[in-house]
Structure formats: C-alpha cells, structure tokens
Design a protein around this motif. Structure first.
Motif, PDB file in Angstrom:
ATOM      1  N   LEU A  26      58.678  46.864  89.632  1.00 45.43           N
ATOM      2  CA  LEU A  26      57.352  47.437  89.868  1.00 45.43           C
ATOM      3  C   LEU A  26      57.476  48.952  89.915  1.00 45.43           C
ATOM      4  O   LEU A  26      58.385  49.487  90.543  1.00 45.43           O
ATOM      5  CB  LEU A  26      56.769  46.937  91.193  1.00 45.43           C
ATOM      6  N   ALA A  44      47.773  47.845  97.537  1.00 49.00           N
ATOM      7  CA  ALA A  44      48.294  47.477  96.218  1.00 49.00           C
ATOM      8  C   ALA A  44      49.748  47.050  96.315  1.00 49.00           C
ATOM      9  O   ALA A  44      50.170  46.066  95.683  1.00 49.00           O
ATOM     10  CB  ALA A  44      48.149  48.648  95.244  1.00 49.00           C
ATOM     11  N   CYS A  48      50.832  43.267  95.294  1.00 50.53           N
ATOM     12  CA  CYS A  48      51.726  43.052  94.146  1.00 50.53           C
ATOM     13  C   CYS A  48      53.019  42.364  94.579  1.00 50.53           C
ATOM     14  O   CYS A  48      53.497  41.444  93.903  1.00 50.53           O
ATOM     15  CB  CYS A  48      52.027  44.381  93.454  1.00 50.53           C
ATOM     16  N   LYS A  49      53.584  42.797  95.695  1.00 51.60           N
ATOM     17  CA  LYS A  49      54.805  42.150  96.183  1.00 51.60           C
ATOM     18  C   LYS A  49      54.554  40.678  96.489  1.00 51.60           C
ATOM     19  O   LYS A  49      55.349  39.802  96.127  1.00 51.60           O
ATOM     20  CB  LYS A  49      55.310  42.870  97.434  1.00 51.60           C
ATOM     21  N   PRO A  59      60.340  40.852  94.111  1.00 50.16           N
ATOM     22  CA  PRO A  59      59.792  42.144  93.677  1.00 50.16           C
ATOM     23  C   PRO A  59      60.815  43.256  93.854  1.00 50.16           C
ATOM     24  O   PRO A  59      61.586  43.255  94.817  1.00 50.16           O
ATOM     25  CB  PRO A  59      58.584  42.353  94.604  1.00 50.16           C
ATOM     26  N   THR A 125      52.976  46.480  85.722  1.00 52.29           N
ATOM     27  CA  THR A 125      52.289  47.716  86.063  1.00 52.29           C
ATOM     28  C   THR A 125      50.786  47.471  85.966  1.00 52.29           C
ATOM     29  O   THR A 125      50.346  46.355  85.691  1.00 52.29           O
ATOM     30  CB  THR A 125      52.730  48.855  85.126  1.00 52.29           C
ATOM     31  N   ALA A 286      46.170  44.874  89.065  1.00 49.18           N
ATOM     32  CA  ALA A 286      47.587  45.076  89.391  1.00 49.18           C
ATOM     33  C   ALA A 286      48.182  43.800  89.982  1.00 49.18           C
ATOM     34  O   ALA A 286      49.298  43.393  89.623  1.00 49.18           O
ATOM     35  CB  ALA A 286      47.751  46.241  90.360  1.00 49.18           C
ATOM     36  N   ARG A 287      47.460  43.158  90.876  1.00 50.43           N
ATOM     37  CA  ARG A 287      47.934  41.911  91.480  1.00 50.43           C
ATOM     38  C   ARG A 287      48.056  40.819  90.424  1.00 50.43           C
ATOM     39  O   ARG A 287      49.051  40.078  90.397  1.00 50.43           O
ATOM     40  CB  ARG A 287      46.967  41.470  92.576  1.00 50.43           C
ATOM     41  N   ASN A 289      48.493  41.153  87.193  1.00 56.21           N
ATOM     42  CA  ASN A 289      49.627  41.453  86.309  1.00 56.21           C
ATOM     43  C   ASN A 289      50.956  41.075  86.957  1.00 56.21           C
ATOM     44  O   ASN A 289      51.856  40.546  86.294  1.00 56.21           O
ATOM     45  CB  ASN A 289      49.644  42.945  85.959  1.00 56.21           C
ATOM     46  N   ALA A 290      51.075  41.381  88.262  1.00 48.30           N
ATOM     47  CA  ALA A 290      52.317  41.064  88.972  1.00 48.30           C
ATOM     48  C   ALA A 290      52.546  39.549  89.004  1.00 48.30           C
ATOM     49  O   ALA A 290      53.683  39.079  88.846  1.00 48.30           O
ATOM     50  CB  ALA A 290      52.268  41.624  90.391  1.00 48.30           C
TER      51      ALA A 290
END
Length: 305
Positions: A26, A44, A48-49, A59, A125, A286-287, A289-290
């Motif tokens: 990330l 964020a 994302c993590k 992550p 990203t 962003a979430r 995509n992660a």
C-alpha cells in the motif's frame, strides 16, 4: 535497488513472505494529508488495512522513515506517516536515503519499486498518475506509468486521476507494453466515476486470470494494471464531477501550479467544490481496491503452491 538500500520489512510482512502467504503493498501518500485531509487519511489507512486482512492477506504500507525504506509499519510508524508532508516518487528514493529524510510518503512509482524489491507482487492504490492534459507542450507524464512498466507488480487502482488526459494515458500504457485489465467491467474507470467512456483493452472476471496475465506477459520485467471501478453507490455523477474538474484545472493553470503539485492542488479544490463528497468517494474506492488486490494476492500465493 542496491543491497544496502533493501527495504526494511515489518515482522508480519517478513513472516508472510517467508511462508509464501499473500501480501498487498500500500502506498503511504494517500494516508498522509497530501492525499486526504485529517482525519479521513487515518480512516483510509484503517479501512484499507482491514480490507486486506478480511481477505486473509497481509497489508504492507511503504514509506521512508529516518532515511530508510520500509515496507510494513508499526502503529507508531503509521502515526508518523499520517503527518508526512514530503512525497517520495521512485526517482526520489535514493535522495531520501542519502539525505536521511525523517518521513517520506511514497507515491505509486516509489511503492511499486519498493514492493518489487521486497518480493511483493500485488499493490493497491486509489488512482494512478498518467499523461497530463497539455502534455504535448509541458511534457508532463507521471513517473507512475514507467514504474508500472518496469516492475513485475500487479497495480490495482480505480483507473487514473480523472483530471488527466485519459486517452493519452491508455495510449502510453500500450506503448510501454503494460497489460490493462478491467475488473468485471468493460470501461476504463475515471476515479470518481465508473466509466471514462473509453473501452478497457481487456476485461477479466476472475482473480486467477489476473495472476495468469502476470505469469504469461511478454516482457518479464513489466507489470500489470488492474482497474476496478468505484462501487456504484459511491460514484459521483459524471455531470457534476466534470464541471468541478474543469474549474479546478483552470484554477491551477491561473495559479501557475505545475508538475507534482497539480494533483494535491486539484484534489483539494475538488473536495471544496463537491462539499466534501469526494472524500467518502475516495475512501470507498481505496477500500474496494485494497479488497480486490488482496483477493488477487491470495490467488497468486495459491498459484505458487
């Protein structure tokens, strides 16, 4: 990257890699105030993590700390990143180390390079940089594109930033031989909107196919770009965002903003002009995509077994 500049891995990232388990890199710019205003940047990071962890992957946030590249951070190191104010692109990695930068938050290009150096094959990203409007005069093309073309990493994003020249960005990616994929979607995303109106070169509906594209690509050093449209419920209507983008770009031109300063300037204007609607949209994409990146990383790890 030279042996002396190998990134420092956190214990959980090092263990996951040693055991052949899925890891997702990330970038840290999005988690600093250069990417999102506080406290949304901290939100964020956690979103994302957790999205990566929910898919049983690890992550690995990248950053420069005390002049050394890190991939995977402790909670204390993450707090330093949240307050970071110096961007590090791939070209800046050696400078940040030579000058011993206290905190450097990594862009797409730097994170792709550090992921490759760490042995991580999947990176998530928000949106990548690309060919800027007016590049025929300014020559302004993001280093993100060459980094993706020169490191064997799958970059998962919501397309390129919507204020860029998206047709030329796709043309550039074709020129440098990067496979561009659309995740269960037929159109190249435009960050806040699900479609730019440009057809995606190749649609994929399964993460194992994404892994095979990386395995079978013609140029072993080249990466893969997997574009994921923003979730339907979080999309900003095209008519609204286009007007805001035009105003933001006109403002940046009048202010004489150029180069790397364009992106944070335009994103700040977009946030103001959309009454903050761009921030939850940014968090959602962003979430998402992660989460997709983690699915791909898990499939890639199972391929290697």
């Amino acid at each position: 990257m030279s042996e002396s500049a190998e990134p420092i891995l956190s214990d959980d990232v090092a263990q996951a890699l040693a055991e052949g388990r899925a890891v997702v890199a990330l970038e840290s710019t999005i988690f600093s105030t250069l990417g999102l205003p506080a406290p949304a940047n901290a939100d964020a990071l956690e979103l994302c993590k957790q999205a990566v962890l929910d898919q049983r992957a690890t992550p690995a946030v990248a950053a420069i700390l005390d002049g050394r590249p890190h991939v995977g951070l402790s909670s204390g190191e993450e707090k330093r990143v949240l307050q970071g104010t110096r961007k590090v692109a791939e070209r800046d990695l050696s400078v940040a180390q030579a000058q011993g930068w206290d905190v450097g938050v990594t862009t797409v290009s730097a994170t792709v390079a550090l992921a490759h150096a760490a042995g991580i094959s999947v990176f998530a990203t928000g949106g990548i940089g690309g060919v800027h409007r007016g590049s025929e005069l300014s020559g302004d093309i993001s280093a993100d594109l060459d980094a993706i073309a020169n490191h064997p990493v799958i970059t998962v994003c919501a397309g390129a930033k919507a204020f860029l020249d998206l047709p030329r960005t796709l043309e550039y990616l074709e020129t440098v031989g990067v496979p561009v994929l659309g995740w269960q979607h037929d159109w190249f995303p435009a960050f806040y909107t699900r479609s730019s109106g440009l057809p995606i070169p190749h649609r994929v509906d399964d993460e194992r196919v994404v892994c095979d594209v990386l395995r079978f690509r013609a140029r072993p050093a080249t990466g893969v770009l997997l574009t994921v449209p923003i979730p339907v419920d979080d999309e900003i209507p095209e008519s609204r965002i286009n007007a805001v983008l035009t105003a933001a770009l006109d403002s940046s031109a009048r202010a004489g903003v150029t180069g790397p300063a364009v992106t944070p300037y335009v994103l700040e204007r977009i946030e103001k002009e959309t009454d903050g609607q761009s921030v939850p949209a940014n968090l959602a994409l962003a979430r998402n995509n992660a989460a997709i990146a983690a699915r791909v990383a898990v499939a890639l790890a199972s391929h290697a077994v």
